[in-house]
Design an enzyme around this catalytic site. Structure first.
Site, PDB file in Angstrom:
ATOM      1  N   HIS A  71       0.854  -1.186   0.000  1.00  0.00           N
ATOM      2  CA  HIS A  71       0.000   0.000   0.000  1.00  0.00           C
ATOM      3  C   HIS A  71       0.889   1.234   0.000  1.00  0.00           C
ATOM      4  CE1 HIS A  71      -1.313   3.273   2.793  1.00  0.00           C
ATOM      5  NE2 HIS A  71      -2.306   3.336   1.926  1.00  0.00           N
ATOM      6  N   GLY A 108     -18.585  11.623   0.226  1.00  0.00           N
ATOM      7  CA  GLY A 108     -19.305  11.418  -1.020  1.00  0.00           C
ATOM      8  C   GLY A 108     -18.464  11.054  -2.217  1.00  0.00           C
TER       9      GLY A 108
END
Length: 293
Positions: A129, A276
Site C-alpha cells: 500500500h 461522497g
C-alpha cells in the site's frame, strides 16, 4: 476577484500526484510484460470518478485505474483524485478533533492525492500500500501519506530493503522522520481486534505541516518517488517463485486481515465514504478474494 495564494500550490501538488500515478502504472504494466504466461499481460482499466456534491455541482474527481487478473498482479488499483467542496457535520467534527480551527464558520476543503494497493498472484510476492496527499482548508493545510508492506509469507531481506528505501526518503529531509514515522506506521497499521499488525510496516505520517510548504511538499514527493525502488525489486524477485496450495491458503487468510483493517480502521476509507467520493474508488483497496479462519 481575489486569488487564493494557495491555488498555484494546489495545482502543483495535483500535477505531481498525477505524474506519479502515470509512472507507477507504466512500471506495473512493464512488469506484466516481463512475466511469461499463457494469458495476455494485465492492463489497467481507467475509469473517471466524481465526488457527489450535495447540491449536484462540481466537486472534483479523479481517475480509478484497476488491473485485475494479470500475470503478476491479481488486483492492483492506482487512484488519483482532486476533490473540493464543503465538509459535512461529521467531517467538520473530525477535523475539529484533529485541531483544525474555524471549521464551523468556514467548512470549505480541498484535497488531492494518490492511493495504491496491490494484491499479487504469487503468495511469495508481498501485497503493498502507498499513498500521498495534500489537504487544505481556509484555516490549515497539511500533507500525509506513507507506504507499508504486507507479505503473507515474509522474507526478512525484502522487509529490510523496503524499510531502507523508506528511510532514505526520510533521511534526505530530516533524520528524525524515519524513526518517528516508522513508529507511527507500527501503531496505525495495527489491528486491535486481532492483536497484531497487518503487515511488516513502513512509514506513515499525517497532519504534516512544519510551516514550510515547499519543504513539506518536497518530502512528500520523496516518499512517493521511493515507492517504485522499494517495491518493484521485491515483486520482480518473487513473481516466479514456485508456490503451493498451502501457500495460497495462507495468502487468502492474510487478505482477510487486510480487508478487516481497511473496513474498520482506515482513515482514508472513512473520509472518502463520508465526503461522497466514488465508493468503488474508495473501496478499491479490498482484495479480490479472501478467506477467514
Amino acid at each position: 476577484m481575489t486569488t487564493d495564494p494557495f491555488d498555484d500550490r494546489k495545482a502543483r501538488a495535483a500535477r505531481w500526484f498525477r505524474d506519479l500515478r502515470d509512472r507507477i502504472v507504466a512500471a506495473f504494466e512493464d512488469l506484466e510484460d516481463a512475466q511469461p504466461g499463457d494469458t495476455a499481460p494485465g492492463r489497467f482499466e481507467v475509469t473517471p470518478t466524481r465526488r457527489a456534491a450535495p447540491d449536484g455541482g462540481d466537486a472534483g474527481g479523479g481517475l480509478m485505474s484497476v488491473m485485475r487478473g494479470g500475470r503478476v498482479f491479481e488486483k492492483v488499483g492506482v487512484n488519483v483524485s482532486t476533490v473540493f467542496g464543503t465538509l459535512g457535520a461529521r467531517a467538520q467534527k473530525a477535523m475539529a478533533a484533529r485541531g483544525v480551527p474555524g471549521m464551523a464558520d468556514d467548512p470549505r476543503f480541498w484535497a488531492s492525492g494518490i492511493s495504491l494497493v496491490a494484491h499479487m498472484q504469487n503468495p511469495h510476492a508481498p501485497a503493498v500500500h502507498m499513498n500521498t496527499r495534500m489537504f487544505w482548508t481556509p484555516h490549515a493545510w497539511w500533507f500525509g501519506g506513507g507506504a507499508d508492506l504486507n507479505p503473507c509469507i515474509e522474507y526478512p531481506e525484502d522487509t529490510a530493503h523496503f524499510h531502507a528505501q523508506m528511510q532514505a526518503a526520510c533521511d534526505a529531509h530530516d533524520a528524525a522522520y524515519y524513526p518517528r514515522f516508522k513508529a507511527w506506521a507500527d501503531e496505525y497499521f495495527f489491528v486491535p481486534h486481532r492483536g497484531r499488525a497487518r503487515g511488516v510496516g513502513g512509514i506513515f505520517y499525517d497532519d504534516h505541516n512544519t510551516g514550510d510548504w515547499d519543504a513539506d511538499f518536497a518530502f512528500t514527493r520523496s516518499v512517493g518517488a521511493a515507492f517504485l525502488p522499494a517495491f518493484l525489486p521485491l515483486a520482480d524477485r518473487r513473481r516466479t517463485t514456485p508456490w503451493s496450495t498451502a501457500d495460497r491458503e495462507v495468502q487468502l487468510v492474510h487478505r482477510g486481515l487486510y480487508a478487516e483493517y481497511n473496513l474498520v480502521y482506515d482513515r482514508g476509507t472513512k473520509f472518502g465514504l463520508e465526503t461522497g467520493h466514488d465508493a468503488n474508488a474508495v473501496l478499491m483497496s479490498l482484495p479480490p478474494v479472501a478467506k477467514w479462519p
